[in-house]
Design a protein around this motif. Sequence first.
Motif, mmCIF file in Angstrom:
data_model
loop_
_atom_site.group_PDB
_atom_site.id
_atom_site.type_symbol
_atom_site.label_atom_id
_atom_site.label_comp_id
_atom_site.label_asym_id
_atom_site.label_seq_id
_atom_site.Cartn_x
_atom_site.Cartn_y
_atom_site.Cartn_z
ATOM 1 N N GLU A 62 -23.536 35.215 2.920
ATOM 2 C CA GLU A 62 -24.812 35.374 2.212
ATOM 3 C C GLU A 62 -25.059 36.837 1.872
ATOM 4 O O GLU A 62 -25.499 37.171 0.766
ATOM 5 C CB GLU A 62 -25.944 34.833 3.078
ATOM 6 N N GLN A 103 -24.167 36.883 -2.133
ATOM 7 C CA GLN A 103 -25.483 36.650 -2.745
ATOM 8 C C GLN A 103 -25.467 35.481 -3.725
ATOM 9 O O GLN A 103 -26.121 35.502 -4.768
ATOM 10 C CB GLN A 103 -25.990 37.924 -3.424
ATOM 11 N N PRO A 108 -25.319 30.946 -3.361
ATOM 12 C CA PRO A 108 -25.427 29.884 -2.354
ATOM 13 C C PRO A 108 -24.080 29.252 -2.032
ATOM 14 O O PRO A 108 -23.281 28.969 -2.920
ATOM 15 C CB PRO A 108 -26.383 28.870 -2.995
ATOM 16 N N ARG A 158 -29.543 26.672 -1.756
ATOM 17 C CA ARG A 158 -29.640 27.380 -0.487
ATOM 18 C C ARG A 158 -28.306 27.410 0.233
ATOM 19 O O ARG A 158 -27.518 26.475 0.164
ATOM 20 C CB ARG A 158 -30.672 26.698 0.424
ATOM 21 N N HIS A 159 -28.034 28.536 0.936
ATOM 22 C CA HIS A 159 -26.915 28.573 1.870
ATOM 23 C C HIS A 159 -27.194 27.565 2.982
ATOM 24 O O HIS A 159 -28.303 27.530 3.506
ATOM 25 C CB HIS A 159 -26.815 29.950 2.537
#
Length: 437
Positions: A286, A290, A292, A323-324
Amino acid sequence: MKTKIAVFGRKEVVDQCHSSVLGQVDLEIVPFIYTHVNETPKLIEKAFICDVYLFTEAISYAFVKKIINKKRLPAVQIPCDDYMFLTSLFLANNEREKPIKRLSIDLWNKHRIHEVLTKLNTSNYEVYTSDYRNNEDNNIDQITAFHKQLWEKGKIDHVLTSIKEVDLMLKDANIPSICMEIPKVNIERAIQKCKSIATLKKYNHTQMIAGYVCVKGFELLNREKGEITYEMILPKLDQLLEEFTFQTEAALIQTKANQYVLFGTQKMIHYITDHYRNFPLLTEIERSLQVPISIGFGLGMTVKQAENNAKLALDRCNQEPYRHNCFLVNEQGDSFGPIGVKKHFDAARLYQALIHKARLNNELSYNFINFISSRNNEPFSSNDIALYYRVTKRSAERTINKLLNGKVIKVVGEEKPYLKGRPRKLFQIATEKEKAR
């Protein structure tokens, strides 16, 4: 000791496999060459000395699929994927003065090709597909007849086939045909997967773990950022995963441009369970990329089971596309996660329940709260309690019984950590409503 890979295929493809392992002293290709794919069932009976079975054509795998499943043989197919299809389509177009617009295709899974054609926005293509993945008879004549009928009705101008025998039969009938060529990279990846599976076989009395890692919305990112996606994001991801596999003694394979597969055993499992609350790999990805990322881990008693469960975990990740996240699915299909995200629980209320309902002493109560916190409130077994407290299994089971009788915890599933023995029950903290019952 060398890993022996039984390779089933035609001589020219088997020779390519030989070339791909030149210089790799730990690998040995054992050739099982056929002229007709229906010879494969007899050949597979001669391959008992080999560690892994590699099939260069999907149709040859189809002929022995029941044998493989019955004997639980470690088998790998060289995939007929998007890259192979696009390369073959390009070559077919180069052979003709006009671009091919009407064609028929046979392959293992037709849905992949439909997806590719949709992405290419080829609405002016007229494509007919024959999918033999679920064809019980594996009849070569039937697949050939499919193409011939379309040609005789004037519906196609060309045939793309994944089966060499079909290609030869169509050429004998003067029907324009090209057999899909296997890209070198597909052969190399399949051999690497064979090597990884053979390495894991020696751990056949322990759990195995597989992991799928991919960039979410990769195609959208590619359209928006162009080549920067390849030049910046993927090399960084590759480096981070290489470092992770070195640390956990795992194997890493890149299966697609934006997808990697990990294979490991106990060291990798312990690393993940030790980092339920803060998963360093996800945090570093992450921070560095940067974008997901989805990471799905699967546990299993075989490589195949672990891989299937990893795919289920990846599907769970993809339910949140922006989202991660990271999930794990165990042998029983129970889902854990998201891993690396701190889960809240009321330590004060839990302490009161431990003292007054389970009737544990202060030291055991505080230790149990630390245990739950370290596991990020994920399900646990009595064996996990024994390892954490450094006590006997019987002592851990007595603690579990007190927690169950006090309705502090509940049974939420099972895990089977060894090939032999009964499954272990999994427990988790009960909700306030469940405690009050």
